[in-house]
Motif scaffolding. Structure first.
Motif, short mmCIF file in Angstrom:
data_model
loop_
_atom_site.label_atom_id
_atom_site.label_comp_id
_atom_site.label_asym_id
_atom_site.label_seq_id
_atom_site.Cartn_x
_atom_site.Cartn_y
_atom_site.Cartn_z
N ILE A 1 0.82 -1.22 0.00
CA ILE A 1 0.00 0.00 0.00
C ILE A 1 0.85 1.26 0.00
O ILE A 1 0.33 2.37 -0.15
N SER A 2 2.18 1.08 0.13
CA SER A 2 3.08 2.24 0.08
C SER A 2 4.28 1.91 -0.80
O SER A 2 4.58 0.75 -1.07
N SER A 3 4.97 2.95 -1.24
CA SER A 3 6.14 2.78 -2.09
C SER A 3 7.32 2.26 -1.27
O SER A 3 7.44 2.54 -0.08
N GLY A 4 8.19 1.52 -1.93
CA GLY A 4 9.40 1.02 -1.28
C GLY A 4 10.11 0.00 -2.14
O GLY A 4 9.59 -0.44 -3.17
N THR A 5 11.32 -0.34 -1.73
CA THR A 5 12.06 -1.40 -2.41
C THR A 5 11.50 -2.74 -1.97
O THR A 5 10.87 -2.84 -0.91
#
Length: 169
Positions: free
Chosen positions: A153-157
């Motif tokens: 639900i969120s940006s990330g690697t």
């Protein structure tokens, strides 16, 4: 097809027991045989290996296409990720490209070159699986082609860690 191994080694012939004095000699001979068999079996076992690859920062629903270095052929035993995602593995870049527009909810057509597809969720970021991964390039190398779609639900690697048993180095 299962591999066939031929190994020659000398069995120790235990002494014939004619009382207590030879029972230890007989036991030592049998233990030597068991040690040789144990050593042989250990030599046939392939060690498990785990390698990780990390994507760049992905927005929810975004896809990264990249590679991971694994043996030329291996059995995939487990896939682990640190964020929810869909992981696909292919034997060639061409197979990955040909399958890139297929929604993850749609089954692949036969013969597309997809070797593995799995989805991790927040409650299950690692699971056992059974798939064969192999490089299918013209000149066989140690590259497996990946497609990773973020389901977070969120940006990330996202770090992907397959555990494999090598079949061909």
């Amino acid at each position: 097809m299962a591999a066939t191994y031929t190994v020659n080694f000398n069995f120790v012939k235990p002494a014939q027991g004619d009382g207590e004095e030879n029972s230890q000699t007989w036991a030592d001979g049998m233990n030597a045989n068991l040690d040789q068999i144990d050593s042989l079996l250990k030599g046939l076992q392939s060690p498990r290996a785990s390698v990780s690859v990390t994507t760049p920062v992905l927005a929810p629903g975004a896809t990264w296409e990249g590679t991971i270095t694994l043996p030329k052929a291996s059995d995939l035993l487990r896939i682990a990720t640190d964020r929810p995602c869909v992981v696909r593995a292919y034997g060639s870049a061409a197979a990955r490209t040909a399958d890139s527009t297929r929604p993850y909810t749609q089954p692949p057509r036969g013969g597309t070159g997809l070797q593995f597809q799995g989805t991790t969720i927040p409650e299950l970021l690692s699971f056992s699986c059974d798939a064969s991964l192999f490089n299918d390039d013209g000149e066989v190398v140690t590259t497996i082609y990946l497609s990773v779609m973020s389901m977070d639900i969120s940006s990330g690697t996202i770090t992907i860690t397959p555990t494999v048993v090598p079949k061909e180095h």
